[in-house]
Enzyme design. Structure first.
Site: not given
Ligand code: IPM
Ligand code: MG
Length: 362
Positions: A140, A191, A223, A247, A251
């Site tokens: 990042y 990884k 993975d 990240d 999710d």
């Molecule tokens: C998160 C989001 C952020 C990230 C974006 C909005 C920059 O996806 O907090 O997970 O990638 O960290």
């Molecule tokens: Mg995110």
């Protein structure tokens, strides 16, 4: 007196932060929580108001605050801007400038929501894992980065995955310390079979483990970790990983719990100051429609009380109030299942508040 900075941001951000503020105001007015709240722009709304996603004044207020509550940033109207000036830069800039390196993302399945998950109940019921994501380094923030034209005329896109050993150790220590307060198991995700940077990651995690002999350390390639999260998520206690892998995996973990609308997060600096935010995005498609789930933001307030204000009793009560509202069968659209009652953002916030009041008078 503690200062809380509110950064509602874009899309559904203002609505969900509004519901969390109801909870904070209640605690201030009735439970003696000694706080002062202030608001500032960030993300797309800050671009519109001040021409940049993280105005200097917002950053200044964030520095002065004891804790920050953020809604979400981003939206289609800002997507054509150059990356440097997009709403997301506001959030990334804030994390980086204030050194919020440790992102804690718990994925906890409320038993009431077992039907809302797309996975079978026996796979997810009882799920309680925590992703510890490194938040101020890795790909990042690594340099060189950007898109440039090479000598042969081709355009090339570059990003750099980079970690120093101290960055790895710092997030590793955080994971081991937290595991000590949980089930004493850390799974480090990398990884290392392909990326040298994460070979170093694995080596440092392994070195650290000798100082935490009461905690079990395992390693997974990312993975495989993604597959295991969907196959048998209950095997995990604490997962520690890089910024980008965290990240993505968070999710995925969120969906195990029924909805990404349920997951809070805390991003902490070395001193325990924190930025608290739901892990979901700004959901522009449902913004302003009273449809968004405010629970992740309300649960982020609980994390704020627990980690920055060291008031776990109140944090527990907020979490309990959320549980009771779910017990009563109230659901926002994202967690709706047959036989339950759909409510809007505001009704959900009010219901949590009412449950909190009841808990307090019991
Ligand atoms: C998160 C989001 C952020 C990230 C974006 C909005 C920059 O996806 O907090 O997970 O990638 O960290
Ligand atoms: Mg995110």
């Amino acid at each position: 007196m503690k200062k809380i900075l509110l950064l509602p941001g874009d899309g559904i951000g203002p609505e969900i932060v509004g519901e969390a503020v109801k909870v904070l105001s209640y605690l201030r007015d009735n439970r003696g929580l000694d706080i002062q709240m202030e608001e500032a722009p960030i993300g797309g709304s800050a671009i519109d108001a001040c021409g940049q996603p993280l105005p200097e004044e917002t950053l200044e207020k964030a520095r002065e605050a004891d804790a920050i509550l953020l809604g979400a940033v981003g939206g289609p109207q800002w997507e054509s801007l150059p990356i440097e000036r997009r709403p997301e830069k506001g959030l990334l800039g804030l994390r980086s400038a204030l050194g919020f390196f440790a992102n804690l993302r718990p994925a906890l399945l409320y038993p009431q929501l077992v039907e809302a998950s797309t996975l079978r109940p026996e796979v997810v019921s009882g799920l309680d894992l925590l992703i510890v994501r490194e938040l101020t380094g890795g790909i990042y923030f690594g340099h060189p980065r950007g898109v440039h034209v090479r000598e042969d005329g081709q355009r090339v896109g570059v990003n750099t995955l980079i970690y120093t050993e101290s960055e790895i150790r710092r997030i590793g220590r955080m994971a081991f310390e937290i595991a000590r307060k949980r089930n004493r198991r850390v799974c480090s995700v990398d990884k290392a079979n392909v990326l040298e940077c994460t070979e170093l990651w694995r080596e440092e995690m392994t070195n650290l483990a000798s100082r935490y002999e009461d905690v079990e350390l395992t390693h997974l390639y990312v993975d495989n970790a993604a597959m295991q999260l969907i196959r048998a998520p209950k095997q995990f206690d604490v997962m520690v990983t890089t910024n980008l892998f965290g990240d993505i995996l968070s999710d995925a973990a969120a969906m195990l719990t029924g909805s990404i609308g349920m997951l809070p997060s805390a991003s902490l600096d070395e001193l325990g100051k924190g930025l608290y935010e739901p892990i979901h995005g700004s959901a522009p498609d449902i913004a302003g429609k009273n449809l968004a789930n405010p629970l992740a933001t309300i649960l982020s307030v609980a994390m704020m009380l627990r980690y920055t204000f060291e008031d776990s009793a109140t944090a527990d009560r907020i979490e309990q109030a959320v549980g009771q509202v779910l017990d009563r069968g109230l659901r926002t659209a994202d967690i709706l299942s047959p036989g339950k009652r759909q409510v809007g953002t505001r009704e959900m916030g009010d219901a949590v508040l009412a449950a909190l009041e009841r808990l307090d008078t019991e």
